[in-house]
Scaffold this active site. Structure first.
Site, PDB file in Angstrom:
ATOM      1  N   GLY A 151       0.753  -1.243   0.000  1.00  0.00           N
ATOM      2  CA  GLY A 151       0.000   0.000   0.000  1.00  0.00           C
ATOM      3  C   GLY A 151       0.782   1.292   0.000  1.00  0.00           C
ATOM      4  O   GLY A 151       0.329   2.293  -0.535  1.00  0.00           O
ATOM      5  N   GLU A 199       4.168   4.031   6.045  1.00  0.00           N
ATOM      6  CA  GLU A 199       2.932   3.279   5.882  1.00  0.00           C
ATOM      7  C   GLU A 199       1.939   4.056   5.039  1.00  0.00           C
ATOM      8  O   GLU A 199       2.017   5.282   4.946  1.00  0.00           O
ATOM      9  CB  GLU A 199       2.303   3.004   7.256  1.00  0.00           C
ATOM     10  CG  GLU A 199       2.660   1.675   7.849  1.00  0.00           C
ATOM     11  CD  GLU A 199       1.900   0.509   7.224  1.00  0.00           C
ATOM     12  OE1 GLU A 199       1.527   0.564   6.035  1.00  0.00           O
ATOM     13  OE2 GLU A 199       1.688  -0.477   7.932  1.00  0.00           O
ATOM     14  N   ASP A 200       0.979   3.347   4.450  1.00  0.00           N
ATOM     15  CA  ASP A 200      -0.088   4.005   3.712  1.00  0.00           C
ATOM     16  C   ASP A 200      -1.153   4.540   4.663  1.00  0.00           C
ATOM     17  O   ASP A 200      -1.600   5.664   4.542  1.00  0.00           O
ATOM     18  CB  ASP A 200      -0.704   3.071   2.666  1.00  0.00           C
ATOM     19  CG  ASP A 200      -1.194   1.742   3.238  1.00  0.00           C
ATOM     20  OD1 ASP A 200      -0.954   1.453   4.430  1.00  0.00           O
ATOM     21  OD2 ASP A 200      -1.805   0.972   2.472  1.00  0.00           O
ATOM     22  N   ASP A 249      -4.623   2.660  11.286  1.00  0.00           N
ATOM     23  CA  ASP A 249      -5.936   2.768  11.930  1.00  0.00           C
ATOM     24  C   ASP A 249      -5.884   2.188  13.344  1.00  0.00           C
ATOM     25  O   ASP A 249      -5.782   2.934  14.297  1.00  0.00           O
ATOM     26  CB  ASP A 249      -7.059   2.186  11.069  1.00  0.00           C
ATOM     27  CG  ASP A 249      -6.732   0.834  10.458  1.00  0.00           C
ATOM     28  OD1 ASP A 249      -5.901   0.094  11.014  1.00  0.00           O
ATOM     29  OD2 ASP A 249      -7.327   0.509   9.424  1.00  0.00           O
ATOM     30  N   LYS A 293      -6.310   7.370  11.049  1.00  0.00           N
ATOM     31  CA  LYS A 293      -7.670   7.380  11.565  1.00  0.00           C
ATOM     32  C   LYS A 293      -7.619   7.593  13.080  1.00  0.00           C
ATOM     33  O   LYS A 293      -7.571   6.636  13.848  1.00  0.00           O
ATOM     34  CB  LYS A 293      -8.378   6.063  11.243  1.00  0.00           C
ATOM     35  CG  LYS A 293      -8.625   5.840   9.773  1.00  0.00           C
ATOM     36  CD  LYS A 293      -9.368   4.530   9.545  1.00  0.00           C
ATOM     37  CE  LYS A 293      -9.656   4.312   8.071  1.00  0.00           C
ATOM     38  NZ  LYS A 293     -10.395   3.045   7.861  1.00  0.00           N
ATOM     39  N   PHE A 337     -14.028   3.136   4.652  1.00  0.00           N
ATOM     40  CA  PHE A 337     -13.255   2.277   3.757  1.00  0.00           C
ATOM     41  C   PHE A 337     -12.869   3.103   2.533  1.00  0.00           C
ATOM     42  O   PHE A 337     -13.724   3.706   1.889  1.00  0.00           O
ATOM     43  CB  PHE A 337     -14.054   1.040   3.337  1.00  0.00           C
ATOM     44  CG  PHE A 337     -13.231   0.099   2.517  1.00  0.00           C
ATOM     45  CD1 PHE A 337     -12.332  -0.763   3.122  1.00  0.00           C
ATOM     46  CD2 PHE A 337     -13.321   0.096   1.131  1.00  0.00           C
ATOM     47  CE1 PHE A 337     -11.541  -1.617   2.375  1.00  0.00           C
ATOM     48  CE2 PHE A 337     -12.534  -0.757   0.370  1.00  0.00           C
ATOM     49  CZ  PHE A 337     -11.647  -1.622   1.001  1.00  0.00           C
ATOM     50  N   ASP A 366      -6.062  -0.402  -1.671  1.00  0.00           N
ATOM     51  CA  ASP A 366      -6.800  -1.250  -2.601  1.00  0.00           C
ATOM     52  C   ASP A 366      -8.095  -1.812  -2.034  1.00  0.00           C
ATOM     53  O   ASP A 366      -8.328  -1.781  -0.828  1.00  0.00           O
ATOM     54  CB  ASP A 366      -5.921  -2.426  -3.010  1.00  0.00           C
ATOM     55  CG  ASP A 366      -5.747  -3.441  -1.897  1.00  0.00           C
ATOM     56  OD1 ASP A 366      -6.085  -4.618  -2.122  1.00  0.00           O
ATOM     57  OD2 ASP A 366      -5.280  -3.074  -0.807  1.00  0.00           O
ATOM     58  N   ARG A 406      -5.344   0.529  -6.569  1.00  0.00           N
ATOM     59  CA  ARG A 406      -4.098   1.135  -6.090  1.00  0.00           C
ATOM     60  C   ARG A 406      -3.598   2.229  -7.029  1.00  0.00           C
ATOM     61  O   ARG A 406      -2.940   3.160  -6.604  1.00  0.00           O
ATOM     62  CB  ARG A 406      -3.000   0.076  -5.941  1.00  0.00           C
ATOM     63  CG  ARG A 406      -3.242  -0.925  -4.848  1.00  0.00           C
ATOM     64  CD  ARG A 406      -2.004  -1.799  -4.643  1.00  0.00           C
ATOM     65  NE  ARG A 406      -2.253  -2.959  -3.834  1.00  0.00           N
ATOM     66  CZ  ARG A 406      -2.274  -2.979  -2.512  1.00  0.00           C
ATOM     67  NH1 ARG A 406      -2.085  -1.864  -1.834  1.00  0.00           N
ATOM     68  NH2 ARG A 406      -2.501  -4.101  -1.856  1.00  0.00           N
TER      69      ARG A 406
END
Length: 178
Positions: free
Chosen positions: A48, A102-103, A106, A134, A155, A162, A168
């Site tokens: 990601g 990181e992408d 959460d 988040k 989401f 993805d 992506r």
């Protein structure tokens, strides 16, 4: 708002690419300032974070290295369930400043696991940089040091994120339409 369909789901634009670019440049500026002279190694978590890392590194102007790792889950025979392990880790981290890229963060569970492994490999200091965070989901003690954008608990896909392997490649970030 633009809409896209990925497999069986509909999504609408949540964060346009220019907003992502501005946030990424701001994060890079902080890193440049904070880690000047430390020669950090950036560990990009695949799959990601590849797009965010590419954009981020265009703005990082300090001496640094970059490497890519993946967190693999393996079915274990113990009652603890599955074990997660970094794969692709070929760099010597002993005494290094490490920036985990990181992408999205959460719950903080994945990043906590990676931090423990990196520290176990002898990193002197570990920083976490994420494109998206988040805050309503993640415990405060796991808040990343470098955050591109705070987002609600939705989401999302695009810009590296993805839905079942698709989406992506989208330059904007899209949220699911319920």
């Amino acid at each position: 708002m633009a809409r896209v369909k990925i497999l069986d789901k509909e999504f609408e634009t949540s964060i346009p690419a220019d907003e992502i670019d501005k946030a990424t440049a701001a994060v890079a500026a902080r890193i440049n300032n904070d880690l000047q002279g430390k020669k950090p190694i950036f560990l990009v978590v695949l799959n990601g974070a590849f797009m965010f890392a590419s954009d981020l590194m265009k703005h990082v102007n300090i001496d640094c290295q970059i490497s890519f790792v993946k967190l693999a889950s393996y079915e274990g025979t113990k009652s603890t369930g599955s074990m997660k392990q970094l794969i692709g880790m070929n760099e010597d981290l002993h005494g290094r400043s490490v920036v985990i890229v990181e992408d999205i963060v959460d719950t903080g569970a994945t990043i906590t696991n990676i931090i423990q492994q990196v520290k176990g490999l002898g990193a002197e200091e570990v920083h976490v940089c994420t494109m998206l965070f988040k805050p309503g989901v993640c415990p405060k003690e796991k808040t990343p040091e470098y955050i591109g954008l705070n987002i609600p608990n939705e989401f999302i896909v695009g810009h590296g994120l993805d839905y079942d392997g698709y989406g992506r490649n989208l330059v904007d970030i899209y949220k699911i339409i319920e």
